[in-house]
Motif scaffolding. Structure first.
Motif, PDB file in Angstrom:
ATOM      1  N   ARG A 164     -14.845 -20.234 -58.327  1.00 51.73           N
ATOM      2  CA  ARG A 164     -14.201 -20.508 -59.624  1.00 51.73           C
ATOM      3  C   ARG A 164     -14.822 -19.691 -60.765  1.00 51.73           C
ATOM      4  O   ARG A 164     -16.037 -19.752 -60.985  1.00 51.73           O
ATOM      5  CB  ARG A 164     -14.332 -21.999 -59.944  1.00 51.73           C
ATOM      6  N   VAL A 165     -13.967 -18.971 -61.453  1.00 51.83           N
ATOM      7  CA  VAL A 165     -14.445 -18.158 -62.580  1.00 51.83           C
ATOM      8  C   VAL A 165     -14.132 -18.916 -63.874  1.00 51.83           C
ATOM      9  O   VAL A 165     -12.990 -19.272 -64.143  1.00 51.83           O
ATOM     10  CB  VAL A 165     -13.759 -16.773 -62.572  1.00 51.83           C
ATOM     11  N   ASP A 166     -15.159 -19.166 -64.669  1.00 46.26           N
ATOM     12  CA  ASP A 166     -14.975 -19.965 -65.891  1.00 46.26           C
ATOM     13  C   ASP A 166     -14.574 -19.106 -67.089  1.00 46.26           C
ATOM     14  O   ASP A 166     -13.876 -19.573 -67.987  1.00 46.26           O
ATOM     15  CB  ASP A 166     -16.288 -20.684 -66.240  1.00 46.26           C
ATOM     16  N   LEU A 167     -15.076 -17.874 -67.106  1.00 45.98           N
ATOM     17  CA  LEU A 167     -14.830 -17.034 -68.277  1.00 45.98           C
ATOM     18  C   LEU A 167     -14.585 -15.593 -67.815  1.00 45.98           C
ATOM     19  O   LEU A 167     -15.323 -15.074 -66.986  1.00 45.98           O
ATOM     20  CB  LEU A 167     -16.049 -17.114 -69.201  1.00 45.98           C
ATOM     21  N   VAL A 168     -13.534 -14.999 -68.351  1.00 38.64           N
ATOM     22  CA  VAL A 168     -13.251 -13.590 -68.065  1.00 38.64           C
ATOM     23  C   VAL A 168     -13.275 -12.840 -69.389  1.00 38.64           C
ATOM     24  O   VAL A 168     -12.685 -13.294 -70.375  1.00 38.64           O
ATOM     25  CB  VAL A 168     -11.868 -13.417 -67.388  1.00 38.64           C
ATOM     26  N   PHE A 169     -13.969 -11.710 -69.407  1.00 38.13           N
ATOM     27  CA  PHE A 169     -13.997 -10.869 -70.604  1.00 38.13           C
ATOM     28  C   PHE A 169     -13.371  -9.541 -70.221  1.00 38.13           C
ATOM     29  O   PHE A 169     -13.938  -8.788 -69.430  1.00 38.13           O
ATOM     30  CB  PHE A 169     -15.446 -10.686 -71.085  1.00 38.13           C
ATOM     31  N   GLU A 170     -12.190  -9.261 -70.763  1.00 33.94           N
ATOM     32  CA  GLU A 170     -11.467  -8.038 -70.407  1.00 33.94           C
ATOM     33  C   GLU A 170     -11.798  -6.949 -71.426  1.00 33.94           C
ATOM     34  O   GLU A 170     -11.589  -7.126 -72.622  1.00 33.94           O
ATOM     35  CB  GLU A 170      -9.960  -8.325 -70.380  1.00 33.94           C
ATOM     36  N   ALA A 171     -12.290  -5.817 -70.907  1.00 27.62           N
ATOM     37  CA  ALA A 171     -12.714  -4.743 -71.825  1.00 27.62           C
ATOM     38  C   ALA A 171     -12.408  -3.367 -71.230  1.00 27.62           C
ATOM     39  O   ALA A 171     -13.247  -2.477 -71.242  1.00 27.62           O
ATOM     40  CB  ALA A 171     -14.213  -4.876 -72.116  1.00 27.62           C
ATOM     41  N   THR A 172     -11.200  -3.201 -70.688  1.00 28.13           N
ATOM     42  CA  THR A 172     -10.901  -1.914 -70.048  1.00 28.13           C
ATOM     43  C   THR A 172      -9.916  -1.041 -70.828  1.00 28.13           C
ATOM     44  O   THR A 172      -9.940   0.181 -70.685  1.00 28.13           O
ATOM     45  CB  THR A 172     -10.248  -2.112 -68.659  1.00 28.13           C
TER      46      THR A 172
ATOM     47  N   SER B 121     -10.101  -8.179 -75.156  1.00 30.08           N
ATOM     48  CA  SER B 121     -10.730  -7.469 -76.286  1.00 30.08           C
ATOM     49  C   SER B 121     -10.347  -6.004 -76.364  1.00 30.08           C
ATOM     50  O   SER B 121     -10.767  -5.302 -77.275  1.00 30.08           O
ATOM     51  CB  SER B 121     -12.255  -7.569 -76.182  1.00 30.08           C
ATOM     52  N   SER B 122      -9.559  -5.524 -75.392  1.00 33.62           N
ATOM     53  CA  SER B 122      -9.307  -4.080 -75.432  1.00 33.62           C
ATOM     54  C   SER B 122      -7.924  -3.776 -75.977  1.00 33.62           C
ATOM     55  O   SER B 122      -6.957  -4.478 -75.683  1.00 33.62           O
ATOM     56  CB  SER B 122      -9.500  -3.465 -74.041  1.00 33.62           C
ATOM     57  N   VAL B 123      -7.859  -2.730 -76.784  1.00 31.37           N
ATOM     58  CA  VAL B 123      -6.591  -2.342 -77.397  1.00 31.37           C
ATOM     59  C   VAL B 123      -5.912  -1.361 -76.438  1.00 31.37           C
ATOM     60  O   VAL B 123      -6.438  -0.289 -76.169  1.00 31.37           O
ATOM     61  CB  VAL B 123      -6.835  -1.672 -78.765  1.00 31.37           C
ATOM     62  N   THR B 124      -4.765  -1.776 -75.897  1.00 34.30           N
ATOM     63  CA  THR B 124      -4.056  -0.913 -74.949  1.00 34.30           C
ATOM     64  C   THR B 124      -3.080  -0.027 -75.728  1.00 34.30           C
ATOM     65  O   THR B 124      -2.205  -0.528 -76.432  1.00 34.30           O
ATOM     66  CB  THR B 124      -3.291  -1.780 -73.933  1.00 34.30           C
ATOM     67  N   GLY B 125      -3.242   1.284 -75.586  1.00 35.19           N
ATOM     68  CA  GLY B 125      -2.385   2.208 -76.333  1.00 35.19           C
ATOM     69  C   GLY B 125      -1.025   2.371 -75.670  1.00 35.19           C
ATOM     70  O   GLY B 125      -0.836   2.024 -74.500  1.00 35.19           O
TER      71      GLY B 125
ATOM     72  N   GLY C 160      -3.299 -25.435 -64.849  1.00 33.42           N
ATOM     73  CA  GLY C 160      -4.750 -25.248 -64.835  1.00 33.42           C
ATOM     74  C   GLY C 160      -5.389 -25.337 -66.214  1.00 33.42           C
ATOM     75  O   GLY C 160      -6.581 -25.047 -66.341  1.00 33.42           O
ATOM     76  N   ASN C 161      -4.627 -25.734 -67.217  1.00 33.07           N
ATOM     77  CA  ASN C 161      -5.181 -25.764 -68.590  1.00 33.07           C
ATOM     78  C   ASN C 161      -5.876 -24.457 -68.935  1.00 33.07           C
ATOM     79  O   ASN C 161      -6.924 -24.435 -69.591  1.00 33.07           O
ATOM     80  CB  ASN C 161      -6.215 -26.890 -68.748  1.00 33.07           C
ATOM     81  N   ARG C 162      -5.342 -23.351 -68.434  1.00 34.78           N
ATOM     82  CA  ARG C 162      -6.021 -22.068 -68.667  1.00 34.78           C
ATOM     83  C   ARG C 162      -5.732 -21.557 -70.077  1.00 34.78           C
ATOM     84  O   ARG C 162      -4.722 -21.925 -70.682  1.00 34.78           O
ATOM     85  CB  ARG C 162      -5.553 -21.040 -67.640  1.00 34.78           C
ATOM     86  N   LEU C 163      -6.611 -20.707 -70.544  1.00 33.78           N
ATOM     87  CA  LEU C 163      -6.488 -20.216 -71.909  1.00 33.78           C
ATOM     88  C   LEU C 163      -6.746 -18.708 -71.952  1.00 33.78           C
ATOM     89  O   LEU C 163      -7.702 -18.230 -71.367  1.00 33.78           O
ATOM     90  CB  LEU C 163      -7.545 -20.936 -72.751  1.00 33.78           C
ATOM     91  N   VAL C 164      -5.856 -18.002 -72.645  1.00 37.34           N
ATOM     92  CA  VAL C 164      -6.042 -16.558 -72.838  1.00 37.34           C
ATOM     93  C   VAL C 164      -5.927 -16.293 -74.331  1.00 37.34           C
ATOM     94  O   VAL C 164      -5.001 -16.797 -74.962  1.00 37.34           O
ATOM     95  CB  VAL C 164      -4.942 -15.750 -72.109  1.00 37.34           C
ATOM     96  N   PHE C 165      -6.847 -15.540 -74.891  1.00 37.26           N
ATOM     97  CA  PHE C 165      -6.682 -15.200 -76.310  1.00 37.26           C
ATOM     98  C   PHE C 165      -7.174 -13.785 -76.585  1.00 37.26           C
ATOM     99  O   PHE C 165      -7.956 -13.212 -75.836  1.00 37.26           O
ATOM    100  CB  PHE C 165      -7.379 -16.224 -77.226  1.00 37.26           C
ATOM    101  N   GLY C 166      -6.660 -13.225 -77.660  1.00 40.51           N
ATOM    102  CA  GLY C 166      -7.058 -11.892 -78.068  1.00 40.51           C
ATOM    103  C   GLY C 166      -8.064 -11.955 -79.201  1.00 40.51           C
ATOM    104  O   GLY C 166      -8.086 -12.917 -79.965  1.00 40.51           O
ATOM    105  N   THR C 167      -8.904 -10.933 -79.275  1.00 35.18           N
ATOM    106  CA  THR C 167      -9.903 -10.916 -80.347  1.00 35.18           C
ATOM    107  C   THR C 167     -10.132  -9.478 -80.804  1.00 35.18           C
ATOM    108  O   THR C 167     -10.183  -8.566 -79.987  1.00 35.18           O
ATOM    109  CB  THR C 167     -11.231 -11.560 -79.885  1.00 35.18           C
ATOM    110  N   VAL C 168     -10.229  -9.290 -82.099  1.00 34.34           N
ATOM    111  CA  VAL C 168     -10.463  -7.951 -82.646  1.00 34.34           C
ATOM    112  C   VAL C 168     -11.424  -8.034 -83.824  1.00 34.34           C
ATOM    113  O   VAL C 168     -11.484  -9.068 -84.499  1.00 34.34           O
ATOM    114  CB  VAL C 168      -9.133  -7.294 -83.089  1.00 34.34           C
ATOM    115  N   ASN C 169     -12.174  -6.923 -84.016  1.00 33.06           N
ATOM    116  CA  ASN C 169     -13.038  -6.832 -85.170  1.00 33.06           C
ATOM    117  C   ASN C 169     -14.073  -7.971 -85.159  1.00 33.06           C
ATOM    118  O   ASN C 169     -14.216  -8.669 -84.159  1.00 33.06           O
ATOM    119  CB  ASN C 169     -12.173  -6.840 -86.445  1.00 33.06           C
ATOM    120  N   ALA C 170     -14.802  -8.130 -86.255  1.00 34.35           N
ATOM    121  CA  ALA C 170     -15.847  -9.149 -86.289  1.00 34.35           C
ATOM    122  C   ALA C 170     -16.234  -9.457 -87.723  1.00 34.35           C
ATOM    123  O   ALA C 170     -16.100  -8.601 -88.606  1.00 34.35           O
ATOM    124  CB  ALA C 170     -17.075  -8.645 -85.534  1.00 34.35           C
TER     125      ALA C 170
END
Ligand code: BGC
Length: 358
Positions: A241-249, A271-275, A294-304
């Motif tokens: 079981r994977v609890d957290l995925v960080f996509e950065a490709t 987190s990655s901007v796909t052109g 699965g009560n799964r959650l996906v969200f996008g994040t940019v900047n800080a």
């Protein structure tokens, strides 16, 4: 003064120019002497003419948003003083301002009319000097001098993880396993930040096992899987079981797989901007069913925001204490800024290329 600039919208326009006006600090502003600037995928996209905008009235944009400098002058009583090592934040609020921008949360701007230094509407930091309002300057200890140019990409990681953990306060949660997809600077920094928080971390990326990035991650107690040998679709069977995925490709195809990798009640950070655009056939019924059941959650994040720069400094200091010298290995090339065009040529073993200004 000299600077590295591009003509947004024009392909292959990166150049070094000597006619950039010296900064003209406004009331209350500091002048910063640039030490280093990192080159990132966004810079490459701007150079390719796919992204970016010059400041109004300027035929060019000074590039660069990953930065490190020293304060050259500052008004009396300012939050920074001459000699301070500083990293500037990237985004400036929209004019209206919208509710988040008014609350110093311009990383969450609602109008899209924010400006970003070195990216959209404001000159960046690849110049010998720049001026800035001290509230956008974050002080960094001299003990991090050799690695602090990595702070801006680290803030992308900090925001993603902070938001994920805040959202997951929706439940009793004891996350253990994290998968980071992509072994660029953001991917490697995300893996490090998650490891510091006690996760069992696996990085999945294209490069073969046993190469530089695999060895680097191994030193930090992070597993590495080459997707050439273990496709993402097989990773769940391997890891459980994977609890957290960080996509950065930055790859649309991978984004889809990233969501599918997530275990029940897990959270996937995009987190990655796909052109460009990419059409893929997706079984939406299955995807939706798994998200819902699965009560799964996906969200996008940019900047800080500023606080992500501050927590980034804390994580970098913790990493240096645990594994002295490890972070510095992420900077695989340093070039004088006058060689900027060469910085865009990349080899598979490159992690971060840095331009030196002083
Ligand atoms: C920068 C962010 C910026 C984003 C979108 C990224 O490369 O790190 O600060 O918000 O690009 O422009």
């Amino acid at each position: 003064m000299r600077a590295v600039a591009v003509v947004p919208g024009n392909k292959d326009s990166l150049h070094v120019r000597g006619d950039v006006p010296e900064p003209a600090p406004g009331a209350g502003e500091a002048v910063v002497r640039v030490l280093e600037a990192g080159v990132c995928g966004t810079d490459v996209e701007i150079h390719q003419g796919l992204y970016g905008a010059a400041p109004g009235g300027s035929p060019y944009l000074v590039l660069g948003h990953e930065n490190l400098g020293v304060v050259d002058s500052a008004p009396a009583g300012a939050a920074v003083a001459v000699g301070d090592l500083v990293v500037a934040t990237v985004r400036r609020p929209c004019d209206e301002p919208c509710r988040p921008c008014a609350a110093d949360q311009n990383d969450m701007c609602l109008t899209g009319r924010f400006k970003e230094r070195g990216i959209g509407g404001l000159h960046g930091f690849m110049s010998e000097r720049y001026s800035e309002d001290p509230r956008y300057l974050v002080r960094v200890p001299y003990s991090l001098r050799e690695v602090a140019v990595l702070l801006e990409p680290m803030t992308i990681v900090q925001k993603g993880i902070e938001q994920a953990l805040r959202i997951q306060e929706r439940m009793a949660w004891d996350p253990r396993k994290a998968v980071v997809i992509g072994a660029g600077p953001v991917g490697i920094l995300a893996a490090a930040a998650l490891r510091l928080r006690g996760y069992e971390v696996t990085v999945a990326a294209l490069e073969p096992e046993g190469t530089f990035k695999d060895r680097l991650l191994d030193e930090a107690g992070i597993d590495y899987v080459s997707t050439g040998r273990t496709p993402l679709a097989d990773l769940e069977a391997k890891l459980g079981r994977v609890d957290l995925v960080f996509e950065a490709t930055g790859s649309a195809h991978v984004v889809l797989r990233a969501m599918q990798l997530l275990g029940p009640a897990g959270v996937c950070i995009l987190s990655s901007v796909t052109g460009g655009s990419k059409n893929l056939e997706v079984d939406v019924a299955t995807w939706n069913r798994e998200m819902v059941l699965g009560n799964r959650l996906v969200f996008g994040t940019v900047n800080a925001a500023r606080r992500h720069f501050e927590s980034g400094v804390a994580d970098m200091a913790a990493a240096e204490e645990r594994l002295p010298g490890w972070l510095g290995k992420l900077i695989t090339r340093r070039l004088p800024f006058t060689d900027a065009p060469r910085a865009l040529e990349r080899s598979p073993e490159d992690v971060k290329t840095v331009l030196q200004f002083a």
